[in-house]
Scaffold this active site. Structure first.
Site, mmCIF file in Angstrom:
data_model
loop_
_atom_site.group_PDB
_atom_site.id
_atom_site.type_symbol
_atom_site.label_atom_id
_atom_site.label_comp_id
_atom_site.label_asym_id
_atom_site.label_seq_id
_atom_site.Cartn_x
_atom_site.Cartn_y
_atom_site.Cartn_z
ATOM 1 N N TYR A 81 -7.360 9.312 -4.960
ATOM 2 C CA TYR A 81 -7.640 9.731 -3.586
ATOM 3 C C TYR A 81 -7.241 11.177 -3.314
ATOM 4 C CZ TYR A 81 -8.020 4.687 -3.056
ATOM 5 O OH TYR A 81 -8.388 3.367 -3.216
ATOM 6 N N HIS A 86 -10.407 11.890 3.371
ATOM 7 C CA HIS A 86 -9.506 10.970 4.073
ATOM 8 C C HIS A 86 -8.043 11.373 3.897
ATOM 9 C CE1 HIS A 86 -9.746 7.542 6.576
ATOM 10 N NE2 HIS A 86 -9.425 6.608 5.711
ATOM 11 N N PHE A 131 -0.819 3.113 2.011
ATOM 12 C CA PHE A 131 -2.258 3.139 2.206
ATOM 13 C C PHE A 131 -2.538 3.241 3.707
ATOM 14 C CE2 PHE A 131 -2.221 1.788 -2.134
ATOM 15 C CZ PHE A 131 -3.310 2.453 -2.686
ATOM 16 N N ASN A 133 -4.348 2.028 6.163
ATOM 17 C CA ASN A 133 -4.409 1.015 7.207
ATOM 18 C C ASN A 133 -3.058 0.423 7.579
ATOM 19 O OD1 ASN A 133 -7.091 1.504 6.864
ATOM 20 N ND2 ASN A 133 -7.687 -0.618 6.503
ATOM 21 N N ASN A 179 -8.060 3.733 11.508
ATOM 22 C CA ASN A 179 -7.187 2.595 11.256
ATOM 23 C C ASN A 179 -5.740 2.991 10.986
ATOM 24 O OD1 ASN A 179 -9.087 0.610 11.693
ATOM 25 N ND2 ASN A 179 -9.776 0.584 9.566
#
Length: 269
Positions: A81, A86, A131, A133, A179
């Site tokens: 990632y 993001h 992470f 969320n 989120n």
């Protein structure tokens, strides 16, 4: 519209090592434990006189009033990632850390954390490792343990609804479908904390939002983001020294384009 299910961290949230690190780190930086909400009154030596007691009380009150600012960048941990849209929150935290010579190397409360100073103001930088969320699990614990006032918690994250590389600094608000922010609001039971949104643009029609936010930035986009990160760094410096309102004016006031700057003024005659 934010993705990736939260992966809870099964490691213990607290340990004696955490307390030891905090005490040693704050001492090296010249912070009292009181200023980070960690004071233990029973461990303080008794003043030698009534005057000394009064002086000590005043000093303790002053130290206790200087709570650190907590800047949290949102993203997803792991090499796959790194550098994606993001994770722009992680990247601006890294840029601030590099500019202010703050090491983000401690693992506390499910986050990578760095503690330091901007001028004479104590700050903390954090990148939750839960992470996206489940970001609130980490942020909630950090705010609670270090007694961070909510007006000194600033969450930095990506926003699909802002043009690419544009920023927006607001004192409070909802999650807007993000989120990570949803999780933080749920854990804090409040939406009254500042947030710095960084635009990543809208996905092209042929590409869904999920694929888009997990894309890496192009070379040209990275160059544009460098300018944005420098502005974000300046906004943080203004915020801790001159207050939120002045920083918000700096961030949110449209800047003239280079074309507008170069354009000659109309003549009066």
């Amino acid at each position: 519209m934010r993705l990736l299910p939260g992966v809870p961290d099964s490691s213990p949230a607290l340990s004696s090592g955490v307390l030891g690190f905090a005490s040693a780190a704050f001492a090296r930086l010249g912070f009292s434990r009181v200023s980070f909400g960690l004071a233990n009154p029973s461990s303080m030596p008794a003043p030698a006189s009534k005057a000394a007691a009064s002086s000590a009380t005043a000093a303790d009150a002053g130290a206790g009033a200087q709570k650190p600012w907590l800047f949290v960048g949102l993203g997803n941990p792991g090499r796959m990632y790194k550098g994606t849209r993001h994770n722009v929150g992680f990247e601006i935290i890294d840029a601030i850390a590099e500019a202010e010579d703050i090491s983000i190397s401690s693992k506390q409360f499910k986050a990578l954390v760095g503690k330091g100073l901007i001028g004479d103001v104590p700050i903390m930088l954090a990148k939750p490792q839960t992470f996206m969320n489940a970001s609130g699990e980490s942020v909630g614990q950090l705010v609670s343990y270090f007694k961070i006032p909510l007006n000194q918690l600033v969450v930095i994250y990506d926003d699909l609804d802002l043009p690419f590389a544009k920023m927006r600094l607001l004192p409070k608000g909802g999650h807007g479908g993000h989120n990570g922010m949803r999780s933080i609001i749920d854990h804090l039971k409040s939406r009254n904390f500042p947030r710095l949104r960084i635009g990543i643009g809208r996905p092209p029609e042929e590409l869904g939002a999920i694929s888009f936010v997990l894309q890496s930035f192009t070379k040209q986009e990275k160059e544009e983001l460098e300018v944005t990160f420098q502005k974000g760094l300046q906004a943080v410096r203004i915020m801790v020294h001159e207050g939120f309102n002045k920083s918000a004016t700096f961030v949110n006031t449209p800047q003239p384009s280079s074309e507008e700057i170069d354009r000659p003024s109309p003549s009066n005659g």
